[in-house]
Scaffold this motif. Structure first.
Motif, PDB file in Angstrom:
ATOM      1  N   ALA A   1       0.832  -1.208   0.000  1.00  0.00           N
ATOM      2  CA  ALA A   1       0.000   0.000   0.000  1.00  0.00           C
ATOM      3  C   ALA A   1       0.867   1.257   0.000  1.00  0.00           C
ATOM      4  N   ALA A   2       1.948   1.233   0.756  1.00  0.00           N
ATOM      5  CA  ALA A   2       2.845   2.401   0.785  1.00  0.00           C
ATOM      6  C   ALA A   2       3.460   2.636  -0.588  1.00  0.00           C
ATOM      7  N   TRP A   3       3.803   1.570  -1.282  1.00  0.00           N
ATOM      8  CA  TRP A   3       4.368   1.715  -2.628  1.00  0.00           C
ATOM      9  C   TRP A   3       3.307   2.243  -3.595  1.00  0.00           C
ATOM     10  N   LEU A   4       2.093   1.687  -3.527  1.00  0.00           N
ATOM     11  CA  LEU A   4       1.021   2.111  -4.433  1.00  0.00           C
ATOM     12  C   LEU A   4       0.597   3.557  -4.182  1.00  0.00           C
ATOM     13  N   ALA A   5       0.624   3.977  -2.933  1.00  0.00           N
ATOM     14  CA  ALA A   5       0.168   5.326  -2.589  1.00  0.00           C
ATOM     15  C   ALA A   5       1.335   6.264  -2.324  1.00  0.00           C
TER      16      ALA A   5
ATOM     17  N   TRP B   1       2.672   8.451  -4.108  1.00  0.00           N
ATOM     18  CA  TRP B   1       2.423   9.807  -4.615  1.00  0.00           C
ATOM     19  C   TRP B   1       1.408  10.562  -3.766  1.00  0.00           C
ATOM     20  N   SER B   2       0.560   9.848  -3.013  1.00  0.00           N
ATOM     21  CA  SER B   2      -0.457  10.540  -2.226  1.00  0.00           C
ATOM     22  C   SER B   2      -0.227  10.407  -0.715  1.00  0.00           C
ATOM     23  N   HIS B   3       0.849   9.721  -0.356  1.00  0.00           N
ATOM     24  CA  HIS B   3       1.152   9.541   1.069  1.00  0.00           C
ATOM     25  C   HIS B   3       1.515  10.885   1.688  1.00  0.00           C
ATOM     26  N   ASP B   4       0.901  11.218   2.788  1.00  0.00           N
ATOM     27  CA  ASP B   4       1.098  12.487   3.493  1.00  0.00           C
ATOM     28  C   ASP B   4       0.771  13.706   2.629  1.00  0.00           C
TER      29      ASP B   4
ATOM     30  N   GLY C   1      -5.126   9.888   2.476  1.00  0.00           N
ATOM     31  CA  GLY C   1      -4.038   9.641   1.531  1.00  0.00           C
ATOM     32  C   GLY C   1      -4.188   8.333   0.774  1.00  0.00           C
ATOM     33  N   TYR C   2      -4.392   7.248   1.516  1.00  0.00           N
ATOM     34  CA  TYR C   2      -4.529   5.942   0.867  1.00  0.00           C
ATOM     35  C   TYR C   2      -5.881   5.816   0.174  1.00  0.00           C
ATOM     36  N   GLY C   3      -6.914   6.429   0.747  1.00  0.00           N
ATOM     37  CA  GLY C   3      -8.228   6.393   0.108  1.00  0.00           C
ATOM     38  C   GLY C   3      -8.253   7.130  -1.213  1.00  0.00           C
ATOM     39  N   LEU C   4      -7.573   8.266  -1.265  1.00  0.00           N
ATOM     40  CA  LEU C   4      -7.486   9.006  -2.516  1.00  0.00           C
ATOM     41  C   LEU C   4      -6.804   8.166  -3.598  1.00  0.00           C
ATOM     42  N   ALA C   5      -5.723   7.509  -3.234  1.00  0.00           N
ATOM     43  CA  ALA C   5      -5.022   6.661  -4.199  1.00  0.00           C
ATOM     44  C   ALA C   5      -5.929   5.541  -4.695  1.00  0.00           C
ATOM     45  N   ALA C   6      -6.694   4.926  -3.794  1.00  0.00           N
ATOM     46  CA  ALA C   6      -7.599   3.842  -4.192  1.00  0.00           C
ATOM     47  C   ALA C   6      -8.664   4.346  -5.163  1.00  0.00           C
ATOM     48  N   VAL C   7      -9.233   5.495  -4.880  1.00  0.00           N
ATOM     49  CA  VAL C   7     -10.271   6.056  -5.755  1.00  0.00           C
ATOM     50  C   VAL C   7      -9.690   6.417  -7.121  1.00  0.00           C
TER      51      VAL C   7
END
Length: 97
Positions: free
Chosen positions: A52-56, A58-61, A75-81
């Motif tokens: 998840a950290a790798w996938l997100a 760009w949006s982490h923090d 942060g992680y929810g935005l990446a998922a959407v």
């Protein structure tokens, strides 16, 4: 267009949609594990967190909420959407052509 070409495009679109779904699932699973305070020493939890950290990345923090849980969810929810929206948009475009 030949039916064979269209079938290949449909299969490629399906694969793209499935990959987007899996990526969003991993991100959603990490959000759930974080909110439920999963044991971070567990190897499955570590794997899901690393993925998840790798996938997100760009949006982490990206957001600066005071609460850590709100930063994780946003942060992680935005990446998922984004992965779901973009992946399914590309898949639908491939299915049409």
């Amino acid at each position: 267009m030949s039916p064979r070409y269209r079938n290949g495009a449909n299969q490629a679109g399906t694969v793209i949609a499935i990959v987007a779904d899996v990526m969003a699932f991993i991100l959603g699973l990490w959000i759930l594990m974080y909110l439920l305070d999963a044991n971070r020493a567990n190897s499955l939890v570590q794997f899901v967190h690393d993925a998840a950290a790798w996938l997100a990345g760009w949006s982490h923090d990206l957001f600066t909420f005071d609460e850590a849980w709100a930063r994780v969810v946003a942060g992680y929810g935005l990446a998922a959407v984004v992965y779901l929206f973009v992946g399914h948009a590309i898949a639908n475009r491939m299915h049409r052509h």
